[in-house]
Scaffold this motif. Sequence first.
Motif, mmCIF file in Angstrom:
data_model
loop_
_atom_site.group_PDB
_atom_site.id
_atom_site.type_symbol
_atom_site.label_atom_id
_atom_site.label_comp_id
_atom_site.label_asym_id
_atom_site.label_seq_id
_atom_site.Cartn_x
_atom_site.Cartn_y
_atom_site.Cartn_z
ATOM 1 N N ARG A 18 2.929 -25.733 13.753
ATOM 2 C CA ARG A 18 3.609 -25.314 12.524
ATOM 3 C C ARG A 18 4.763 -26.267 12.192
ATOM 4 O O ARG A 18 4.947 -26.668 11.039
ATOM 5 C CB ARG A 18 4.121 -23.883 12.690
ATOM 6 C CG ARG A 18 4.725 -23.302 11.422
ATOM 7 C CD ARG A 18 5.026 -21.827 11.587
ATOM 8 N NE ARG A 18 6.060 -21.587 12.570
ATOM 9 C CZ ARG A 18 5.863 -20.948 13.723
ATOM 10 N NH1 ARG A 18 4.670 -20.505 14.032
ATOM 11 N NH2 ARG A 18 6.860 -20.748 14.570
ATOM 12 N N LYS A 19 5.536 -26.653 13.212
ATOM 13 C CA LYS A 19 6.651 -27.565 12.981
ATOM 14 C C LYS A 19 6.162 -28.940 12.536
ATOM 15 O O LYS A 19 6.807 -29.610 11.709
ATOM 16 C CB LYS A 19 7.496 -27.674 14.251
ATOM 17 C CG LYS A 19 8.291 -26.402 14.556
ATOM 18 C CD LYS A 19 9.071 -26.514 15.847
ATOM 19 C CE LYS A 19 9.837 -25.224 16.134
ATOM 20 N NZ LYS A 19 10.577 -25.286 17.420
ATOM 21 N N SER A 62 3.550 -22.916 17.562
ATOM 22 C CA SER A 62 4.852 -23.289 17.019
ATOM 23 C C SER A 62 4.947 -24.794 16.789
ATOM 24 O O SER A 62 5.464 -25.250 15.764
ATOM 25 C CB SER A 62 5.960 -22.837 17.980
ATOM 26 O OG SER A 62 7.240 -23.203 17.501
ATOM 27 N N GLU A 64 12.448 -22.025 9.038
ATOM 28 C CA GLU A 64 12.009 -23.189 9.804
ATOM 29 C C GLU A 64 11.688 -24.370 8.878
ATOM 30 O O GLU A 64 11.942 -25.531 9.218
ATOM 31 C CB GLU A 64 10.762 -22.848 10.632
ATOM 32 C CG GLU A 64 11.047 -22.033 11.880
ATOM 33 C CD GLU A 64 9.801 -21.781 12.707
ATOM 34 O OE1 GLU A 64 9.934 -21.316 13.864
ATOM 35 O OE2 GLU A 64 8.676 -22.044 12.215
ATOM 36 N N PHE A 102 5.323 -28.571 8.924
ATOM 37 C CA PHE A 102 6.543 -28.521 8.118
ATOM 38 C C PHE A 102 7.176 -29.905 7.994
ATOM 39 O O PHE A 102 7.783 -30.230 6.970
ATOM 40 C CB PHE A 102 7.544 -27.544 8.730
ATOM 41 C CG PHE A 102 7.152 -26.093 8.562
ATOM 42 C CD1 PHE A 102 6.129 -25.715 7.706
ATOM 43 C CD2 PHE A 102 7.810 -25.088 9.270
ATOM 44 C CE1 PHE A 102 5.763 -24.393 7.545
ATOM 45 C CE2 PHE A 102 7.459 -23.761 9.118
ATOM 46 C CZ PHE A 102 6.433 -23.416 8.252
ATOM 47 N N TYR A 130 9.180 -18.503 8.879
ATOM 48 C CA TYR A 130 8.562 -19.720 8.366
ATOM 49 C C TYR A 130 9.455 -20.391 7.315
ATOM 50 O O TYR A 130 9.598 -21.618 7.309
ATOM 51 C CB TYR A 130 7.193 -19.408 7.750
ATOM 52 C CG TYR A 130 6.202 -18.758 8.672
ATOM 53 C CD1 TYR A 130 6.265 -18.948 10.053
ATOM 54 C CD2 TYR A 130 5.178 -17.950 8.174
ATOM 55 C CE1 TYR A 130 5.341 -18.348 10.908
ATOM 56 C CE2 TYR A 130 4.255 -17.350 9.015
ATOM 57 C CZ TYR A 130 4.346 -17.546 10.376
ATOM 58 O OH TYR A 130 3.437 -16.947 11.212
ATOM 59 N N LEU A 137 1.141 -17.786 6.530
ATOM 60 C CA LEU A 137 1.663 -19.146 6.440
ATOM 61 C C LEU A 137 0.959 -19.961 5.363
ATOM 62 O O LEU A 137 1.581 -20.754 4.661
ATOM 63 C CB LEU A 137 1.525 -19.828 7.807
ATOM 64 C CG LEU A 137 1.964 -21.291 7.896
ATOM 65 C CD1 LEU A 137 3.435 -21.451 7.567
ATOM 66 C CD2 LEU A 137 1.662 -21.841 9.293
#
Length: 315
Positions: free
Chosen positions: A46-47, A43, A100, A50, A97, A291
Amino acid sequence: MALESKLKDNSTRMNKLYRFGMGLDMKNNSDGLVSRLFGNLVSSMRKFLFRILSVGPIPNHLAFILDGNRRYAKKWNLQEETGYKCGFWALMPMLKYCYELGVTYVTIYAFSIDNFKRGPKEVQCLMGLMQEKIEGLLEEESIVHQFGVRVHFIGNLKLLPESVKVGAEKVMKATANNNKKVLLICVAYTSTDEIVHAAQESCQRKWDEIREMKPGGGAHSFEISNESQEEEERRFIKLVDLEQCIYMGVAPDPDILFRTAGETRLSNFLLWQTPTCLLYSPGVLFPEIGLRHLVWAVLNFQRAYSYVEKKKKQL
């Protein structure tokens, strides 16, 4: 028996992957600590990704044509119903996704009016699965509650079985006050039906407006020659009148339209809303989407952003 066992194992494995990706099974896992640490690491990565993507423009609205569920089932010798379930398990992480990343609107093409022409058994199966997933949207662990999502069901809902229609109305009512994110689920939908509905609704509204302007008058009682130019213009249907009656009027036009399985056809989906929309057609079947496909689509959007914005201003 061996085939049935294989089907069950594949379905169970996909369900576990979905629940792990959504963070639903970590508390109950026997290796809970390891699972939570791994989940938190994924997580965080991924953040961070992003955050890097957010340096550029982020699309406000993504739309998905969920293509390839039946081919996925055939590819892995699964039942068609299992293929659709695998598609749902791939959809939920993708929605997560998107939200987020900062996407506000997500539209999915869940069931076309043309799909009613399929075999009765398949349609019944899809309607049963749809009802099950609609009810799941109100569960406490669902994505609706995680992100404060308002749900709209878009299409000619009167064509749906009563139980599915009631479930859809219940979800829309329960999420009506959510204002952080929006999920639009197109069911019993085609773009041509949407446009015909908008034309009919616009005509009815214009007719009602004219009758209010001319109390006591009928269709042949107007004195056209005595009307002012403004009054005469009000009798005609304009673009804005149609746009007010379009099913998808609750959301801005999509920025990116995904269609999996390498297909590049719109298949009667959002024809009105996609004059400047970017099309992205990854070769994977929908249950295989991940993703990396979202990241690649957003990078292409950022690369074409200036050009697309210029084209919008020219319309």
